[in-house]
Design a protein around this motif. Structure first.
Motif, PDB file in Angstrom:
ATOM      1  N   THR A   1      59.823  65.893  19.649  1.00  0.00           N
ATOM      2  CA  THR A   1      61.022  65.074  19.786  1.00  0.00           C
ATOM      3  C   THR A   1      62.204  65.901  20.267  1.00  0.00           C
ATOM      4  O   THR A   1      62.989  65.458  21.114  1.00  0.00           O
ATOM      5  CB  THR A   1      61.367  64.408  18.436  1.00  0.00           C
TER       6      THR A   1
ATOM      7  N   SER B   1      56.021  69.860  10.638  1.00  0.00           N
ATOM      8  CA  SER B   1      55.871  68.673  11.477  1.00  0.00           C
ATOM      9  C   SER B   1      56.002  69.014  12.949  1.00  0.00           C
ATOM     10  O   SER B   1      57.101  69.216  13.467  1.00  0.00           O
ATOM     11  CB  SER B   1      56.933  67.623  11.106  1.00  0.00           C
TER      12      SER B   1
ATOM     13  N   LEU C   1      65.491  67.407  12.486  1.00  0.00           N
ATOM     14  CA  LEU C   1      64.242  67.694  13.197  1.00  0.00           C
ATOM     15  C   LEU C   1      63.781  69.127  12.956  1.00  0.00           C
ATOM     16  O   LEU C   1      62.596  69.377  12.722  1.00  0.00           O
ATOM     17  CB  LEU C   1      64.434  67.458  14.699  1.00  0.00           C
TER      18      LEU C   1
ATOM     19  N   THR D   1      55.366  66.935  15.303  1.00  0.00           N
ATOM     20  CA  THR D   1      55.907  65.745  15.955  1.00  0.00           C
ATOM     21  C   THR D   1      57.402  65.879  16.182  1.00  0.00           C
ATOM     22  O   THR D   1      57.923  65.513  17.241  1.00  0.00           O
ATOM     23  CB  THR D   1      55.628  64.487  15.108  1.00  0.00           C
ATOM     24  N   THR D   2      58.106  66.418  15.213  1.00  0.00           N
ATOM     25  CA  THR D   2      59.553  66.548  15.347  1.00  0.00           C
ATOM     26  C   THR D   2      59.922  67.586  16.404  1.00  0.00           C
ATOM     27  O   THR D   2      60.966  67.468  17.046  1.00  0.00           O
ATOM     28  CB  THR D   2      60.200  66.912  13.997  1.00  0.00           C
TER      29      THR D   2
ATOM     30  N   PHE E   1      60.856  60.338  18.193  1.00  0.00           N
ATOM     31  CA  PHE E   1      61.176  60.123  16.788  1.00  0.00           C
ATOM     32  C   PHE E   1      62.359  59.183  16.734  1.00  0.00           C
ATOM     33  O   PHE E   1      63.331  59.352  17.459  1.00  0.00           O
ATOM     34  CB  PHE E   1      61.532  61.470  16.151  1.00  0.00           C
TER      35      PHE E   1
ATOM     36  N   ALA F   1      62.394  69.566   9.496  1.00  0.00           N
ATOM     37  CA  ALA F   1      61.070  68.933   9.403  1.00  0.00           C
ATOM     38  C   ALA F   1      60.016  69.804  10.089  1.00  0.00           C
ATOM     39  O   ALA F   1      58.894  69.946   9.589  1.00  0.00           O
ATOM     40  CB  ALA F   1      61.112  67.546  10.025  1.00  0.00           C
TER      41      ALA F   1
END
Length: 199
Positions: free
Chosen positions: A39, A33, A25, A35-36, A10, A28
């Motif tokens: 990360t 999320s 993060l 994806t976070t 990210f 989120a």
């Protein structure tokens, strides 16, 4: 899914500090999320791996335990209260996982004979080909847990005395004392290798 091998990252360009980045993060992730979360893993996995390795002194199970740490984080992250740095919370989980492993290892050792080849590190002859980083890691691993963990957090990962004290549930003065004792013990363990260490 192997979280530790996921390379999706990210991008941060807002100039906020690391604590704020982690909080962004986490919020989120709580909103859905994944994806976070990946990360967060990428950002902190090496710190976790280092702590696991230096706590256990054994590279064999570093990846498995680190993976277990982040699985626990994944399931508990929605309970994060934003009252301390994420890394402090993460380290608490990591240390607890290491303690679980060591407890199981101690139980298993009751039923497994000690090998004749298991000797104390540092009692052998000097060598021109000493692996200095490994020498230091093994020396750190020989320290008692209550000295080893604060030393790693302070001297390797750069936590403040206050952060370490909060994570370990003790006073700053106690942490300073333990780190001082850890450093003194390391000097004694590494004394036979002073020539190699200064080379």
């Amino acid at each position: 899914m192997d979280l530790l091998k996921d390379q999706e990252a990210f991008d941060f360009n807002d100039g906020k500090n690391e604590k704020d980045e982690d909080f962004i993060l986490i919020r989120a992730f709580i909103k859905g999320s994944d994806t976070t979360f990946r990360t967060l893993v990428i950002k902190h996995k090496e710190k976790v791996r280092n702590l696991v390795f230096l706590t256990l002194g054994d590279a064999e199970f570093v990846d498995d335990i680190s993976q277990d740490v982040f699985i626990s984080v994944y399931h508990k992250l929605k309970e994060f209260r934003f009252e301390s740095k994420f890394t402090t919370w993460l380290y608490r989980i990591t240390v607890n996982k290491c303690r679980d492993y060591l407890r199981k290892k101690r139980v298993r050792s009751i039923f497994v004979p000690i090998k004749d080849s298991d000797t104390e590190y540092g009692t052998g002859p000097f060598s021109e080909n000493v692996d200095i980083p490994n020498l230091v890691r093994v020396a750190i691993a020989k320290l008692p847990e209550k000295l080893r963990v604060p030393l790693v957090m302070r001297d390797i990962d750069g936590f403040s005395y206050k952060e370490i004290a909060d994570q370990m549930g003790t006073e700053v003065g106690t942490i300073k004392s333990r780190i001082f004792r850890a450093r003194e013990n390391l000097k004694l363990i590494l004394e036979p290798y002073q020539k190699e260490l200064r080379a």
